[in-house]
Motif scaffolding. Structure first.
Motif, mmCIF file in Angstrom:
data_model
loop_
_atom_site.group_PDB
_atom_site.id
_atom_site.type_symbol
_atom_site.label_atom_id
_atom_site.label_comp_id
_atom_site.label_asym_id
_atom_site.label_seq_id
_atom_site.Cartn_x
_atom_site.Cartn_y
_atom_site.Cartn_z
ATOM 1 N N TRP A 141 17.428 -62.793 -50.618
ATOM 2 C CA TRP A 141 16.939 -62.157 -49.405
ATOM 3 C C TRP A 141 17.872 -62.324 -48.208
ATOM 4 O O TRP A 141 17.861 -61.503 -47.289
ATOM 5 C CB TRP A 141 15.582 -62.752 -49.009
ATOM 6 N N LYS A 195 20.259 -59.345 -47.156
ATOM 7 C CA LYS A 195 19.719 -57.991 -47.265
ATOM 8 C C LYS A 195 19.084 -57.545 -45.945
ATOM 9 O O LYS A 195 18.646 -58.381 -45.151
ATOM 10 C CB LYS A 195 18.636 -57.942 -48.362
ATOM 11 N N THR A 214 15.843 -56.391 -44.634
ATOM 12 C CA THR A 214 14.487 -56.557 -45.179
ATOM 13 C C THR A 214 13.459 -55.907 -44.260
ATOM 14 O O THR A 214 13.728 -55.625 -43.090
ATOM 15 C CB THR A 214 14.138 -58.044 -45.346
ATOM 16 N N TRP A 215 12.289 -55.677 -44.819
ATOM 17 C CA TRP A 215 11.194 -55.180 -44.008
ATOM 18 C C TRP A 215 9.904 -55.893 -44.389
ATOM 19 O O TRP A 215 9.771 -56.443 -45.473
ATOM 20 C CB TRP A 215 11.038 -53.668 -44.142
ATOM 21 N N SER A 216 8.963 -55.853 -43.466
ATOM 22 C CA SER A 216 7.642 -56.446 -43.683
ATOM 23 C C SER A 216 6.620 -55.524 -43.035
ATOM 24 O O SER A 216 6.963 -54.657 -42.230
ATOM 25 C CB SER A 216 7.576 -57.858 -43.089
ATOM 26 N N MET A 272 9.383 -58.359 -47.484
ATOM 27 C CA MET A 272 9.576 -59.804 -47.353
ATOM 28 C C MET A 272 8.219 -60.506 -47.255
ATOM 29 O O MET A 272 8.018 -61.572 -47.836
ATOM 30 C CB MET A 272 10.432 -60.116 -46.135
ATOM 31 N N ARG A 277 15.877 -57.766 -39.836
ATOM 32 C CA ARG A 277 14.531 -58.084 -40.332
ATOM 33 C C ARG A 277 13.530 -57.148 -39.661
ATOM 34 O O ARG A 277 13.036 -57.436 -38.574
ATOM 35 C CB ARG A 277 14.179 -59.539 -40.051
#
Length: 609
Positions: A12, A15, A17-19, A48, A273
């Motif tokens: 992770w 990268k 990432t998304w949430s 994530m 993020r």
């Protein structure tokens, strides 16, 4: 897995990432549809984490640990639970943390929270916490490194005019108390955010920062949320969106492009993020992730199937040119309250969330009197509807609406439809007998879709309707009415008081299509439904409209007393005749029932005090 550990994991760390953030829906089917949505969204590539908001002190807070548990165990997703100080005693906080921990959740977003609904000032609960930093310290003291703690950041200040340096100092206090990451309030000014992050770093705030990203779903919701949050809208956003603000498809399309440019600028500045405020919807989020080139490879090869053309709309309800001309289905209760219906359903933008785009949607909206009330001034209300002093006079006012002498009522923004001519005499009779009607439709049995009054939809089709009527009635008339309905058979009824006590013989949360059409080379199209959950939502609005009418009159006046008494004690009724082949028999039964004048002549004539 803790978010702090995940950010250091080789899979992770490097990268983009998304949430996702979700909120607990208000209905059981909405919850199930949210689970279906979460399941679909994880297939785009695992987020994530997902976080779930917290209803202040009990409104939906009991559902938050439940949804967290399902996401952990059934979907194998790492979760983050919101936890606020609002209306929360120390014991309530202790139990909430215990439930989250036992479900496997190892991340908590610690928030002070907004004031409770209908309150303007935030107050500390006895035994609770005043500041988010206090909550952070409590979690750290009781769970140590077992729980990863996040806190909120405000790139443009907590409210307009805030001193940014001061708000950064408060943020550092929360980080120093034990927070391991920051999730920010929504914003649209990427340049300002990049500068704010630099300031945070210069002030010693070194933990990861997740920018809060609110996709643009529709013009009204975009403007409303920006205004509510007090965030700045860059001029290029307005330049792109204002010309198409009445076209939802174009707003979402241009909004997606704007948010892709916005996210790309963050990524180019090392902010990788991304945290999406989904509003329990998926389409706009997917458009952004896909256009950023982040969608998993296998999905890029899949051509999405077009959504079925499940339903259409009555043209007299949604005339050409209105922004909701393509809405898929509507509960009948807002039939003559178009603006209210549109504002409630502006997020019903996608299938599948069950067959029906109704209150089962996990994004179903709340009643807000400030948005859904009467728009006229007190003087205009008096000019429109006068000052009735008895239920007899009220009935005559409603009769004048049924005969088109009156163009509106508090519950009807528009004149009564032409199709009501079929049942006009029955409606006049009902209102004179103090069954005060606010919505109705006649039975139709295979009328050509080209009929100039009753027709709708594609040519060479046939349309059908179940007879339907909605009205206010004095509670003393209910039992005799119910007895007649039982004798008639094949009737669905809903009776509700202002307090929300519901009496119905219909299956709860099961939609009853009351308008449908059959067309060549098409499936059956069912645009209009009746069901209990949306009826209860409409109930709040219906009674509120009556009280707004009363408020236009002097509190000492007979009219004010009459309307307040009616809205406090009368019952809102909905009746559907499921046997549409009987024609208009439903309306005929009211001529055989005793009227309010028969039961209470003094009350009916306004003599009793």
């Amino acid at each position: 897995m803790k978010i702090s550990d995940k950010l250091q994991d080789p899979g992770w760390k490097d990268k983009v990432t998304w949430s996702y953030e979700f909120f607990p829906p208000k209905t059981s089917t909405g919850i199930q549809n949210l689970y279906n949505r979460i399941d679909r969204m994880k297939e785009w590539g695992y987020p994530m984490f997902v976080d779930v908001t917290w209803g202040a002190g009990g409104s939906t807070s009991d559902l938050t640990p439940v949804i967290i548990n399902v996401a952990q165990k059934d979907f194998q997703l790492d979760t983050c639970m919101h936890l606020t100080c609002t209306n929360m005693s120390g014991e309530m906080i202790r139990m909430a943390l215990k439930k989250a921990y036992e479900s496997g959740c190892r991340n908590v977003l610690a928030l002070r929270g907004d004031p409770p609904k209908n309150e303007t000032e935030w107050t500390q609960v006895e035994g609770g916490f005043r500041y988010a930093a206090d909550l952070v310290r409590y979690i750290k003291k009781n769970y140590g490194d077992e729980i990863c703690i996040g806190v909120a950041g405000y790139p443009e200040g907590y409210s307009p005019g805030d001193d940014i340096d001061r708000s950064i100092n408060h943020l550092k206090e929360k980080v120093d108390a034990g927070a391991s990451f920051i999730v920010t309030q929504m914003f649209y000014d990427a340049d300002n955010f990049v500068e704010w992050v630099k300031k945070c770093r210069e002030n010693g705030i070194l933990v990861p920062i997740f920018p809060g990203i609110m996709p643009i779903q529709a013009w009204d919701s975009f403007i409303r949320r920006a205004k509510w949050s007090g965030v700045k809208i860059p001029q290029h956003f307005m330049d792109a969106l204002v010309p198409v603000k009445d076209n939802d498809d174009d707003v979402r399309e241009r909004g997606a492009d704007l948010m892709v440019q916005f996210c790309q600028k963050l990524i180019d500045n090392g902010i990788t993020r991304l945290h999406f405020y989904t509003m329990n919807l998926e389409k706009a989020v997917k458009m952004i992730i896909e256009r950023l080139g982040l969608l998993v490879e296998e999905l890029k090869q899949v051509t999405e199937k077009p959504e079925n053309e499940l339903t259409t709309n009555r043209t007299e309800i949604f005339p050409n040119g209105t922004k909701r001309a393509n809405e898929d289905v509507r509960p009948i209760f807002w039939r003559t309250r178009l603006e209210s219906y549109m504002s409630r359903t502006e997020q019903w933008d996608e299938f599948p969330h069950g067959r029906w785009g109704d209150s089962r949607s996990p994004a179903f909206g709340e009643f807000d009197p400030s948005r859904h009330g009467l728009r006229q001034s007190a003087a205009e209300i008096l000019a429109l509807w006068g000052s009735p002093k008895s239920y007899k006079e009220l009935g005559e006012l409603f009769v004048s609406y049924c005969t088109k002498k009156q163009t509106s009522l508090p519950w009807s923004d528009m004149p009564i439809s032409e199709e009501a001519k079929v049942i006009q005499s029955q409606l006049e009779n009902m209102n004179r007998r103090a069954y005060l009607t606010i919505n109705s439709q006649p039975a139709l049995n295979g009328v050509k879709s080209s009929d100039p009054v009753h027709g709708w939809g594609p040519t060479n089709g046939y349309v059908y309707q179940k007879p339907y009527v909605e009205f206010f009635v004095h509670p003393s008339l209910i039992e005799e009415l119910k007895s007649s309905l039982h004798q008639m058979g094949d009737i669905s009824y809903f009776f509700v008081s202002v307090s929300g006590k519901l009496d119905t013989n219909a299956a709860y949360e099961v939609p009853n299509a009351v308008t449908w059409g059959v067309f060549p080379n098409r499936e059956v199209i069912q645009p209009t439904i009746v069901e209990s959950t949306s009826f209860l939502a409409w109930k709040d609005e219906a009674y509120s409209l009556g009280m707004a009418w009363a408020s236009a009159h002097d509190p000492k006046s007979e009219t004010h007393k009459l309307l307040v008494s009616m809205m406090s004690s009368w019952v809102l009724c909905v009746i559907v005749d499921n046997n549409y082949e009987r024609g208009q028999s439903l309306f005929d039964i009211f001529s055989k029932l005793r009227s309010l004048e028969d039961f209470h002549p003094e009350l009916y004539n306004g003599v009793a005090k």
